[in-house]
Each structure stands twice: as C-alpha cells, then as structure tokens.
Design an enzyme around this catalytic site. Structure first.
Site, short mmCIF file in Angstrom:
data_model
loop_
_atom_site.label_atom_id
_atom_site.label_comp_id
_atom_site.label_asym_id
_atom_site.label_seq_id
_atom_site.Cartn_x
_atom_site.Cartn_y
_atom_site.Cartn_z
N TYR A 103 -1.33 -0.46 10.38
CA TYR A 103 -1.45 -0.77 8.95
C TYR A 103 -0.20 -0.32 8.19
CZ TYR A 103 -3.69 -1.08 4.32
OH TYR A 103 -4.01 -1.40 3.02
N SER B 78 0.85 -1.21 0.00
CA SER B 78 0.00 0.00 0.00
C SER B 78 0.87 1.24 0.00
CB SER B 78 -0.87 0.01 1.26
OG SER B 78 -1.56 1.25 1.38
#
Ligand SMILES: NC(=O)c1ccc[n+]([C@@H]2O[C@H](COP(=O)([O-])OP(=O)(O)OC[C@H]3O[C@@H](n4cnc5c(N)ncnc54)[C@H](OP(=O)(O)O)[C@@H]3O)[C@@H](O)[C@H]2O)c1
Length: 240
Positions: free
Chosen positions: A157, A144
């Site tokens: 995350y 990501s």
C-alpha cells in the site's frame, strides 16, 4: 471563489467511503456526475442519494475495475460521452492489503500496485486528453499519508501511494501550463470500510476523520479561484 454549478465530474471508487462522500458533496454543489466503481448496487444507491440531494443534476454510473485498462478506457469514453465533458476528476479508487513483505502473497502485493498505481494512471491517461483539449480541468488524486513514509506490514500500500504521489506531481507539472490544476490529497485514517475492516480505527470510529471531512476539502479546493490550487495536502484528525 468559483461556482461549481453545471460542471462535470468523474469519480472513481464512488460506491462507498470517500468516493461516495465526495459524490454527494459535489452533487449538492450542482455538478453533473459520472460514477465508476466495481459494485453496481452501490453505485445505484449513490446515484439515488445524489439525485435526492440535487434533482437538477445528471448522474451516470458505470461498473468498471480501474485496475483493468480496457475497462477504464470504455468507462471513461462512455461517461464523458454522456456528460459531454469532464471538468473534474476525482481519482479515488484504491485497495488496502496489510501484511509483511514475506507473508503477503505475491498476487496480493501486485494487485495493490495494479489498482492503486496503474489504475490511477489508466484513468489519468484516458481523462487528461479531454482536459488538455479544453485547456481547463481539475484532478484530485487520492494518495495517502502512508505514501510519505514506510511502515511494517504496509509495503504494498505504501509503495503504491508513494508512487502515486510522484505520478501526481509529474501530472501537475504537465497540466499547470494548460490551466489544469492537479492536487495530491494525502488523508490519514478516515472511518470507512477500508480502515474499519483493517482495524485501523481502534474502535474509535467517531474520533478519526470522517469521509465528509475529505469531501469538504475537495469542495474548497475546487472553489478556489482558477489561478490557485493546493498542490499537495495532508488531512489529519485532532485525535491521535
Ligand atoms: N480510509 C482511509 O483512512 C484512507 C486514508 C488515506 C487514503 N485513502 C484512500 O482513499 C481512497 C478511498 O478509500 P476508502 O477508505 O473510501 O475505501 P473503501 O471504503 O474501501 O471504498 C473504496 C471504493 O473504491 C472502490 N474500488 C476499489 N477498487 C476498485 C477498482 N479496482 N475499480 C473500481 N472501484 C474500486 C470500491 O468498490 P468495491 O467495494 O465494489 O470494490 C469502493 O466503492 C483509496 O484510494 C484509499 O487508498 C483512504
């Protein structure tokens, strides 16, 4: 460009979102599929749609939690046995937990690392030996843009994806000399349950990236001549 017909692919987190879109795109290209996810009915529905897109392919499903090594080991062994090989791995399963370093419960912080980093590692650990043995393969690790820089309330995350980016590059160096292509895919916001539930799409679901955009990029990468691969790619939308 390579033709993908008849190749075999394992996809984790294939029940919805990016994994589902990639599964359907690869089905249309004629790859046989092994789908891993946590929810049986989602996998069954993706398998049904994949077979509808291409009646000539095999689709096998296996419920497993990629954050649990024993389940990954069993799932990969069973699916590779059924498919006979694994040419492509889409290492996609992931979860998002939003919250400050102080407020996010320790168990949730650990769970994100467990799935996004250790889960991805477990899958690679089980799949990569098959690729090394056949001296060919493609791995696409879905990380990501959140792994490229820190942000408030995103530490679990972001840290998991930063570590996955590093793991993916290490894997690339280990695989390259055996004709294995490893790509790190860093999407920005894509309209899926993950981001809609977290309110990242700001009510503009249609303006951000769509799962099919990522799927198209995956197909382009896989079709490149075997000597070439995209090492790391960021996919962004034109709308801020
Ligand atoms: N959407 C974005 O904007 C975006 C941006 C950058 C990167 N990504 C990454 O892209 C990947 C896919 O995200 P998404 O947006 O498609 O998410 P999603 O819509 O939440 O779908 C995730 C899929 O992965 C499965 N999954 C989650 N944890 C799993 C586990 N431990 N074991 C097996 N399957 C698991 C889920 O199954 P269940 O529903 O059964 O749990 C679901 O089918 C993730 O790695 C995510 O971090 C997403």
């Amino acid at each position: 460009m390579q033709t993908l017909t008849g190749k075999t692919a394992l996809i984790t987190g294939a029940g919805k979102g990016l994994g589902k879109a990639v599964a359907l795109a690869l089905a249309a290209e004629g790859l046989h599929l092994g789908l891993i996810g946590r929810t049986q009915k989602d996998l069954e529905e993706v398998a049904r749609q994949a077979k509808k897109a291409n009646a000539g392919i095999e689709v096998h499903i296996k419920v497993a939690d990629t954050g649990i090594y024993a389940q990954v080991k069993e799932a990969v062994s069973e699916l590779v046995g059924l498919l006979g090989s694994v040419d492509v791995l889409i290492n996609n399963a992931g979860i998002l937990k939003v919250g400050s370093i102080v407020e996010l419960p320790v168990e949730e912080w650990q769970q994100v690392i467990q799935v996004n980093l250790l889960g991805a590692y477990y899958v690679i650990h089980e799949v990569f030996p098959h690729m090394l043995a056949q001296k060919k393969g493609d791995v696409i690790n879905v990380a990501s843009t959140a792994g490229l820089k820190g942000a408030a309330n995103m530490s679990a995350y972001g840290a998991s994806k930063a570590a996955l980016i590093n793991l993916s590059e290490s894997l690339m160096y280990e695989g390259r000399k055996s004709n294995i292509r490893v790509t790190t895919l860093n999407p920005s916001t894509v309209a899926t349950d993950m981001t809609v539930n977290a309110k990242f799409t700001d009510g503009n679901v249609e303006k951000v990236l769509q799962p099919e955009d990522l799927a198209q990029l995956v197909v382009y990468q896989l079709k490149l001549p075997q000597r070439a691969f995209v090492k790391e790619v960021g996919l962004w939308s034109t709308n801020p």
